[in-house]
Motif scaffolding. Structure first.
Motif, PDB file in Angstrom:
ATOM      1  N   LEU A  75       0.903  -1.076  -0.104  1.00 56.57           N
ATOM      2  CA  LEU A  75       0.042  -0.043  -0.035  1.00 56.57           C
ATOM      3  C   LEU A  75       0.787   1.234   0.096  1.00 56.57           C
ATOM      4  O   LEU A  75       0.384   2.463  -0.415  1.00 56.57           O
ATOM      5  N   ALA A  76       2.127   1.189   0.536  1.00 55.31           N
ATOM      6  CA  ALA A  76       2.791   2.336   0.679  1.00 55.31           C
ATOM      7  C   ALA A  76       3.378   2.696  -0.904  1.00 55.31           C
ATOM      8  O   ALA A  76       3.849   3.970  -1.086  1.00 55.31           O
ATOM      9  N   ASP A  77       3.175   1.948  -1.907  1.00 56.79           N
ATOM     10  CA  ASP A  77       3.590   2.258  -3.170  1.00 56.79           C
ATOM     11  C   ASP A  77       2.365   2.862  -3.962  1.00 56.79           C
ATOM     12  O   ASP A  77       2.692   3.483  -4.925  1.00 56.79           O
ATOM     13  N   LEU A  78       1.212   2.874  -3.237  1.00 57.09           N
ATOM     14  CA  LEU A  78      -0.017   3.396  -3.789  1.00 57.09           C
ATOM     15  C   LEU A  78       0.271   5.121  -4.446  1.00 57.09           C
ATOM     16  O   LEU A  78       0.135   5.371  -5.604  1.00 57.09           O
ATOM     17  N   PRO A  79       0.865   5.886  -3.689  1.00 65.04           N
ATOM     18  CA  PRO A  79       0.991   7.401  -4.158  1.00 65.04           C
ATOM     19  C   PRO A  79       1.897   7.304  -5.129  1.00 65.04           C
ATOM     20  O   PRO A  79       1.521   8.059  -6.422  1.00 65.04           O
ATOM     21  N   MET A  80       2.752   6.520  -5.495  1.00 69.18           N
ATOM     22  CA  MET A  80       3.921   6.567  -6.517  1.00 69.18           C
ATOM     23  C   MET A  80       3.359   6.460  -7.820  1.00 69.18           C
ATOM     24  O   MET A  80       3.421   6.823  -8.713  1.00 69.18           O
ATOM     25  N   VAL A 115       0.586   8.827  -8.826  1.00 70.93           N
ATOM     26  CA  VAL A 115       1.237  10.014  -9.678  1.00 70.93           C
ATOM     27  C   VAL A 115       1.652   9.737 -11.071  1.00 70.93           C
ATOM     28  O   VAL A 115       1.361  10.564 -11.818  1.00 70.93           O
ATOM     29  N   GLY A 116       2.257   8.614 -11.045  1.00 66.80           N
ATOM     30  CA  GLY A 116       2.663   8.139 -12.297  1.00 66.80           C
ATOM     31  C   GLY A 116       1.600   8.115 -13.174  1.00 66.80           C
ATOM     32  O   GLY A 116       1.576   8.535 -14.461  1.00 66.80           O
ATOM     33  N   LEU A 117       0.387   7.429 -13.086  1.00 70.84           N
ATOM     34  CA  LEU A 117      -0.685   7.147 -13.835  1.00 70.84           C
ATOM     35  C   LEU A 117      -1.412   8.647 -14.332  1.00 70.84           C
ATOM     36  O   LEU A 117      -1.550   8.806 -15.365  1.00 70.84           O
ATOM     37  N   VAL A 118      -1.441   9.492 -13.322  1.00 74.76           N
ATOM     38  CA  VAL A 118      -2.131  10.912 -13.469  1.00 74.76           C
ATOM     39  C   VAL A 118      -1.296  11.615 -14.507  1.00 74.76           C
ATOM     40  O   VAL A 118      -1.693  12.119 -15.445  1.00 74.76           O
ATOM     41  N   PHE A 119       0.094  11.492 -14.204  1.00 76.16           N
ATOM     42  CA  PHE A 119       1.088  12.401 -15.290  1.00 76.16           C
ATOM     43  C   PHE A 119       0.973  11.829 -16.593  1.00 76.16           C
ATOM     44  O   PHE A 119       1.050  12.519 -17.560  1.00 76.16           O
TER      45      PHE A 119
END
Length: 274
Positions: free
Chosen positions: A214-219, A222-226
């Motif tokens: 779950l700690a990888d979710l922000p990374m 962000v990659g998906l959005v950009f």
């Protein structure tokens, strides 16, 4: 929260979105960008594949009217059924070959040297394709494609399993050589990307789920959005560009970029890592 990691994820997302649908190889650029940013471990390789889904959402948005019409008409309209079947036919060769050779290719070919070499070779192929006598155009729209046309383009797409080749470059240039118009080849390349890249992303996430938390979710978010935002801009631009331009500038970009990568690797200017 690691802000530096999120910035790196954003950069990788932009690289993915800007290169996925241009004939310059997103995988190749991600390998090189990852080597420079220090995002080249096993988890980063899953990240590279997963953020392709963001770019695909951009294609779905741009082509939503066609996709929506096809889904509505699929149960009763022969043309919609043929189009959907052609996408499936074009998608299948990559699935089969990826299951057979995917692990071997990742183990031996995901290196900056291989990427740089295929950049140069792909650029030369594009120059040859654009400067040879034009092939008689048989297909002006994706709706006019036959199952054999779709299969041939699907087989050409398999060349992109070698990093640096470019999936979009292989399918667009290959489609044009097979008698598709530049617009039809580009459109089918985009439609073919939807199941190909979503399938690759889901499979990679499932297969390597033990590496993630779950700690990888922000990374990943962000990659998906950009990736989505940059791909949306890029796809809209490319569709306007191809109406009056060739792919020759991309060929020269590939050649120059490949030479620069090889020179920096051989001279030790940049310590590329695979």
């Amino acid at each position: 929260m690691d802000i530096v990691l999120l910035v790196k994820a954003a950069i990788m997302g932009v690289v993915e979105g800007l290169t996925e649908f241009l004939p310059i190889s997103s995988t190749g650029h991600l390998i090189l960008a990852g080597a420079l940013l220090g995002m080249d471990d096993a988890k980063a390789k899953v990240f590279d594949i997963a953020i392709q889904t963001g770019a695909i959402f951009a294609v779905i948005l741009v082509y939503w009217q066609k996709i929506r019409a096809t889904l509505i008409e699929l149960p009763h309209q022969r043309q919609a059924q043929r189009f959907a079947l052609n996408v499936v036919i074009g998608f299948l060769p990559a699935v089969v070959l990826a299951l057979i050779f995917g692990k071997l290719i990742k183990a031996h070919l995901f290196t900056p040297e291989v990427v740089a070499s295929t950049f140069i070779l792909g650029g030369l192929v594009i120059l040859w394709a654009e400067r040879r006598p034009p092939t008689a155009t048989r297909v002006y729209s994706v709706d006019d494609m036959t199952a054999l046309d779709a299969l041939k383009v699907g087989l050409v797409q398999c060349l992109a399993m070698v990093p640096g080749t470019s999936r979009s470059g292989a399918t667009i240039i290959g489609g044009m050589l097979l008698g598709l118009s530049r617009k039809a080849a580009t459109d089918f390349s985009f439609f073919l990307a939807i199941p190909t890249l979503i399938g690759a992303g889901v499979y990679s996430l499932y297969k390597e789920r033990a590496l993630l938390s779950l700690a990888d979710l922000p990374m990943f978010a962000v990659g998906l959005v950009f990736s989505f935002l940059s791909a949306w801009v890029c796809v809209r631009w490319l569709l306007r560009y191809i109406s009056s331009h060739s792919f020759v500038p991309f060929a020269w970009y590939r050649i120059v970029f490949g030479v620069v990568v090889l020179w920096t690797a051989w001279s030790g200017t940049i310590a590329w890592s695979g």
